[in-house]
Design an enzyme around this catalytic site. Structure first.
Site, PDB file in Angstrom:
ATOM      1  N   TYR A   1     -60.076  53.221  12.192  1.00 23.99           N
ATOM      2  CA  TYR A   1     -61.468  52.792  11.985  1.00 23.99           C
ATOM      3  C   TYR A   1     -61.911  51.869  13.120  1.00 23.99           C
ATOM      4  CZ  TYR A   1     -65.601  51.036   9.525  1.00 23.99           C
ATOM      5  OH  TYR A   1     -66.888  50.700   9.166  1.00 23.99           O
TER       6      TYR A   1
ATOM      7  N   SER B   1     -69.828  47.935  13.252  1.00 20.56           N
ATOM      8  CA  SER B   1     -69.049  47.097  12.338  1.00 20.56           C
ATOM      9  C   SER B   1     -68.410  45.989  13.152  1.00 20.56           C
ATOM     10  CB  SER B   1     -67.958  47.949  11.667  1.00 20.56           C
ATOM     11  OG  SER B   1     -66.998  47.135  11.018  1.00 20.56           O
TER      12      SER B   1
END
Length: 250
Positions: free
Chosen positions: A148, A135
Protein backbone atom coordinates in the site's frame (compact mmCIF):
# COMPACT_ATOMS: atom_id res chain seq x y z
CA UNK A 1 -26.38 11.92 -18.12
CA UNK A 2 -27.96 14.86 -19.98
CA UNK A 3 -26.23 15.79 -23.23
CA UNK A 4 -25.83 19.40 -22.07
CA UNK A 5 -25.55 20.71 -18.57
CA UNK A 6 -25.31 24.28 -17.33
CA UNK A 7 -24.28 22.87 -13.95
CA UNK A 8 -20.66 22.10 -13.24
CA UNK A 9 -19.99 18.36 -13.33
CA UNK A 10 -17.93 16.47 -10.74
CA UNK A 11 -16.89 12.90 -11.52
CA UNK A 12 -16.16 10.80 -8.44
CA UNK A 13 -14.64 7.34 -8.71
CA UNK A 14 -15.22 4.85 -5.92
CA UNK A 15 -18.41 6.78 -5.15
CA UNK A 16 -20.45 3.88 -3.77
CA UNK A 17 -19.33 4.14 -0.16
CA UNK A 18 -17.06 5.83 2.35
CA UNK A 19 -15.21 8.97 1.30
CA UNK A 20 -16.54 8.81 -2.26
CA UNK A 21 -20.19 8.73 -1.23
CA UNK A 22 -19.67 11.41 1.42
CA UNK A 23 -17.96 13.67 -1.10
CA UNK A 24 -20.76 13.12 -3.61
CA UNK A 25 -23.25 14.43 -1.06
CA UNK A 26 -21.17 17.46 -0.19
CA UNK A 27 -20.34 18.43 -3.79
CA UNK A 28 -23.99 18.04 -4.76
CA UNK A 29 -24.91 20.35 -1.89
CA UNK A 30 -22.32 22.80 -3.23
CA UNK A 31 -24.12 22.89 -6.59
CA UNK A 32 -22.35 20.27 -8.70
CA UNK A 33 -23.99 17.62 -10.83
CA UNK A 34 -22.29 14.49 -9.48
CA UNK A 35 -21.38 11.54 -11.67
CA UNK A 36 -21.02 8.68 -9.22
CA UNK A 37 -18.76 6.04 -10.75
CA UNK A 38 -17.99 2.68 -9.19
CA UNK A 39 -18.12 -1.09 -9.59
CA UNK A 40 -21.24 -1.75 -7.50
CA UNK A 41 -24.23 -0.53 -9.43
CA UNK A 42 -26.64 -0.75 -6.50
CA UNK A 43 -24.42 1.45 -4.32
CA UNK A 44 -23.70 4.14 -6.89
CA UNK A 45 -27.36 4.22 -7.96
CA UNK A 46 -28.31 4.88 -4.35
CA UNK A 47 -25.79 7.72 -4.14
CA UNK A 48 -26.92 9.18 -7.48
CA UNK A 49 -30.57 9.09 -6.43
CA UNK A 50 -29.75 10.77 -3.14
CA UNK A 51 -27.74 13.55 -4.78
CA UNK A 52 -29.73 14.04 -7.97
CA UNK A 53 -26.72 12.89 -9.95
CA UNK A 54 -25.85 10.19 -12.46
CA UNK A 55 -24.68 6.64 -11.73
CA UNK A 56 -22.10 5.03 -14.00
CA UNK A 57 -20.86 1.51 -13.37
CA UNK A 58 -17.10 1.54 -13.86
CA UNK A 59 -14.00 -0.46 -13.02
CA UNK A 60 -11.14 2.05 -13.16
CA UNK A 61 -8.61 -0.72 -13.85
CA UNK A 62 -10.35 -1.48 -17.18
CA UNK A 63 -8.85 1.04 -19.58
CA UNK A 64 -11.31 0.35 -22.41
CA UNK A 65 -14.25 0.78 -20.04
CA UNK A 66 -12.79 4.07 -18.79
CA UNK A 67 -12.44 5.36 -22.35
CA UNK A 68 -16.04 4.39 -23.13
CA UNK A 69 -17.19 6.09 -19.92
CA UNK A 70 -15.37 9.30 -20.84
CA UNK A 71 -17.12 9.38 -24.22
CA UNK A 72 -20.52 9.58 -22.49
CA UNK A 73 -19.70 12.81 -20.64
CA UNK A 74 -20.60 16.14 -22.19
CA UNK A 75 -18.50 18.12 -19.72
CA UNK A 76 -16.25 17.57 -16.73
CA UNK A 77 -15.20 20.31 -14.33
CA UNK A 78 -13.92 18.23 -11.42
CA UNK A 79 -12.41 14.76 -11.29
CA UNK A 80 -12.01 13.17 -7.88
CA UNK A 81 -9.74 10.14 -8.25
CA UNK A 82 -10.98 8.41 -5.13
CA UNK A 83 -11.09 4.74 -6.14
CA UNK A 84 -8.41 2.80 -4.30
CA UNK A 85 -7.83 0.35 -1.53
CA UNK A 86 -5.43 -1.71 0.55
CA UNK A 87 -5.28 -5.49 0.47
CA UNK A 88 -3.43 -7.43 3.14
CA UNK A 89 -1.08 -6.35 5.91
CA UNK A 90 1.72 -8.86 5.53
CA UNK A 91 5.42 -8.03 5.79
CA UNK A 92 7.32 -7.75 2.54
CA UNK A 93 9.06 -11.10 3.15
CA UNK A 94 5.77 -12.99 2.97
CA UNK A 95 3.52 -10.56 1.10
CA UNK A 96 1.31 -11.88 -1.69
CA UNK A 97 2.37 -10.45 -5.07
CA UNK A 98 -1.26 -10.62 -6.20
CA UNK A 99 -2.17 -8.17 -3.43
CA UNK A 100 0.61 -5.83 -4.53
CA UNK A 101 -0.55 -6.05 -8.15
CA UNK A 102 -4.17 -5.36 -7.18
CA UNK A 103 -3.20 -2.32 -5.13
CA UNK A 104 -1.02 -0.94 -7.91
CA UNK A 105 -3.75 -1.46 -10.49
CA UNK A 106 -6.52 0.35 -8.60
CA UNK A 107 -4.51 3.09 -6.87
CA UNK A 108 -1.98 3.94 -9.56
CA UNK A 109 -3.18 2.65 -12.92
CA UNK A 110 -6.81 3.46 -12.14
CA UNK A 111 -5.85 7.06 -11.39
CA UNK A 112 -3.81 7.16 -14.60
CA UNK A 113 -6.59 5.71 -16.80
CA UNK A 114 -9.33 8.06 -15.58
CA UNK A 115 -7.13 11.14 -15.55
CA UNK A 116 -5.90 10.54 -19.09
CA UNK A 117 -9.43 9.89 -20.36
CA UNK A 118 -11.00 12.99 -18.78
CA UNK A 119 -8.15 15.47 -19.09
CA UNK A 120 -9.27 16.90 -22.47
CA UNK A 121 -12.70 17.75 -21.00
CA UNK A 122 -11.13 19.19 -17.85
CA UNK A 123 -8.95 21.47 -19.97
CA UNK A 124 -11.93 22.41 -22.16
CA UNK A 125 -13.87 23.50 -19.08
CA UNK A 126 -11.51 26.44 -18.71
CA UNK A 127 -11.15 25.88 -14.96
CA UNK A 128 -10.75 22.16 -14.34
CA UNK A 129 -9.76 20.47 -11.10
CA UNK A 130 -8.15 17.07 -10.61
CA UNK A 131 -8.25 15.77 -7.04
CA UNK A 132 -6.01 12.82 -6.23
CA UNK A 133 -6.72 10.83 -3.08
CA UNK A 134 -3.38 9.75 -1.72
CA UNK A 135 -2.52 8.95 1.89
CA UNK A 136 0.04 9.64 4.57
CA UNK A 137 1.26 6.19 3.47
CA UNK A 138 2.52 7.97 0.37
CA UNK A 139 5.12 9.75 2.50
CA UNK A 140 5.98 7.51 5.47
CA UNK A 141 6.47 3.73 5.43
CA UNK A 142 5.22 1.41 8.16
CA UNK A 143 5.50 -2.29 8.94
CA UNK A 144 2.98 -4.45 7.13
CA UNK A 145 2.16 -1.69 4.69
CA UNK A 146 4.74 -2.27 1.96
CA UNK A 147 2.38 -2.79 -0.97
CA UNK A 148 0.00 0.00 0.00
CA UNK A 149 2.88 2.36 0.81
CA UNK A 150 4.42 1.66 -2.60
CA UNK A 151 1.09 2.21 -4.37
CA UNK A 152 0.36 5.49 -2.57
CA UNK A 153 3.88 6.75 -3.26
CA UNK A 154 2.96 6.16 -6.90
CA UNK A 155 -0.30 8.06 -6.52
CA UNK A 156 1.57 10.98 -4.95
CA UNK A 157 4.03 10.93 -7.85
CA UNK A 158 1.18 11.19 -10.36
CA UNK A 159 -0.24 14.28 -8.63
CA UNK A 160 3.13 16.00 -8.29
CA UNK A 161 4.18 15.29 -11.87
CA UNK A 162 0.81 16.19 -13.40
CA UNK A 163 0.86 19.56 -11.66
CA UNK A 164 4.21 20.35 -13.28
CA UNK A 165 3.09 19.19 -16.70
CA UNK A 166 -0.16 21.22 -16.59
CA UNK A 167 1.41 24.43 -15.25
CA UNK A 168 0.27 26.42 -18.31
CA UNK A 169 -3.17 24.79 -18.65
CA UNK A 170 -6.42 25.84 -16.90
CA UNK A 171 -6.39 22.78 -14.65
CA UNK A 172 -5.26 22.62 -11.03
CA UNK A 173 -4.13 19.42 -9.32
CA UNK A 174 -5.02 18.91 -5.65
CA UNK A 175 -3.68 16.05 -3.55
CA UNK A 176 -5.49 15.06 -0.36
CA UNK A 177 -3.51 12.80 1.99
CA UNK A 178 -5.50 11.52 4.98
CA UNK A 179 -4.09 9.66 7.92
CA UNK A 180 -6.27 7.46 10.13
CA UNK A 181 -9.81 7.42 8.70
CA UNK A 182 -12.47 5.07 10.00
CA UNK A 183 -14.94 4.05 7.30
CA UNK A 184 -17.30 1.09 6.97
CA UNK A 185 -15.19 -0.91 4.53
CA UNK A 186 -11.56 0.13 4.04
CA UNK A 187 -9.88 -1.67 6.94
CA UNK A 188 -12.33 -4.59 6.91
CA UNK A 189 -11.42 -5.20 3.26
CA UNK A 190 -7.74 -4.90 4.06
CA UNK A 191 -8.09 -7.49 6.81
CA UNK A 192 -10.04 -9.79 4.46
CA UNK A 193 -13.28 -9.45 6.36
CA UNK A 194 -11.80 -10.00 9.83
CA UNK A 195 -13.77 -7.41 11.78
CA UNK A 196 -11.79 -7.98 15.00
CA UNK A 197 -8.48 -7.18 13.30
CA UNK A 198 -10.08 -4.19 11.61
CA UNK A 199 -11.41 -2.86 14.91
CA UNK A 200 -7.97 -3.25 16.52
CA UNK A 201 -6.54 -0.67 14.12
CA UNK A 202 -8.66 2.01 15.79
CA UNK A 203 -8.61 0.56 19.32
CA UNK A 204 -8.48 3.28 21.96
CA UNK A 205 -8.53 6.13 19.43
CA UNK A 206 -11.34 8.40 20.60
CA UNK A 207 -11.99 10.19 17.33
CA UNK A 208 -10.39 8.93 14.13
CA UNK A 209 -11.28 10.88 11.02
CA UNK A 210 -14.57 10.03 9.32
CA UNK A 211 -15.53 9.93 5.67
CA UNK A 212 -17.41 13.19 6.18
CA UNK A 213 -14.27 14.85 7.57
CA UNK A 214 -12.31 13.98 4.44
CA UNK A 215 -15.23 14.90 2.15
CA UNK A 216 -15.46 18.29 3.83
CA UNK A 217 -11.77 18.85 3.10
CA UNK A 218 -12.15 17.81 -0.55
CA UNK A 219 -15.18 20.04 -1.00
CA UNK A 220 -13.38 23.01 0.56
CA UNK A 221 -10.36 22.59 -1.70
CA UNK A 222 -12.48 22.18 -4.85
CA UNK A 223 -14.60 25.26 -4.13
CA UNK A 224 -11.68 27.68 -3.72
CA UNK A 225 -11.46 30.30 -6.49
CA UNK A 226 -10.03 28.75 -9.67
CA UNK A 227 -6.69 30.56 -9.34
CA UNK A 228 -6.13 29.07 -5.86
CA UNK A 229 -4.43 25.67 -5.91
CA UNK A 230 -4.24 23.57 -2.77
CA UNK A 231 -1.23 21.53 -3.86
CA UNK A 232 -1.16 19.07 -0.97
CA UNK A 233 -3.31 18.85 2.13
CA UNK A 234 -2.43 16.32 4.84
CA UNK A 235 -5.11 15.69 7.45
CA UNK A 236 -5.04 13.44 10.48
CA UNK A 237 -7.11 13.05 13.62
CA UNK A 238 -5.75 15.04 16.54
CA UNK A 239 -4.88 11.74 18.22
CA UNK A 240 -2.45 10.82 15.43
CA UNK A 241 0.67 12.96 15.60
CA UNK A 242 2.48 10.73 13.11
CA UNK A 243 2.20 7.30 11.53
CA UNK A 244 3.51 5.57 14.67
CA UNK A 245 2.48 8.18 17.25
CA UNK A 246 -1.18 7.60 18.13
CA UNK A 247 -3.01 8.36 21.37
CA UNK A 248 -4.96 5.21 22.23
CA UNK A 249 -6.12 6.26 25.69
CA UNK A 250 -9.57 7.32 24.58
Amino acid sequence: MPAELDQKVAVITGAGSGIGAATARQLAAAGFHVVAAGRRLDRITEVANETGGTACQLDVTDRDAVQAFAATLARVDVLFNNAGGAFGADPIATGNPDDWEAMFQVNVMGTLHVTQALLPKLIASGAGTVVVMSSTAGFVAYEGGGGYVAAKHGTHAIAATLRLELFDKPVRVIEIAPGMVRTDEFTVNRMRGDTKKAAAVYQGVAEPLTADDVADTVCWAVTRPPHVNVDLLVLRPRAQAAQHKVDRSG
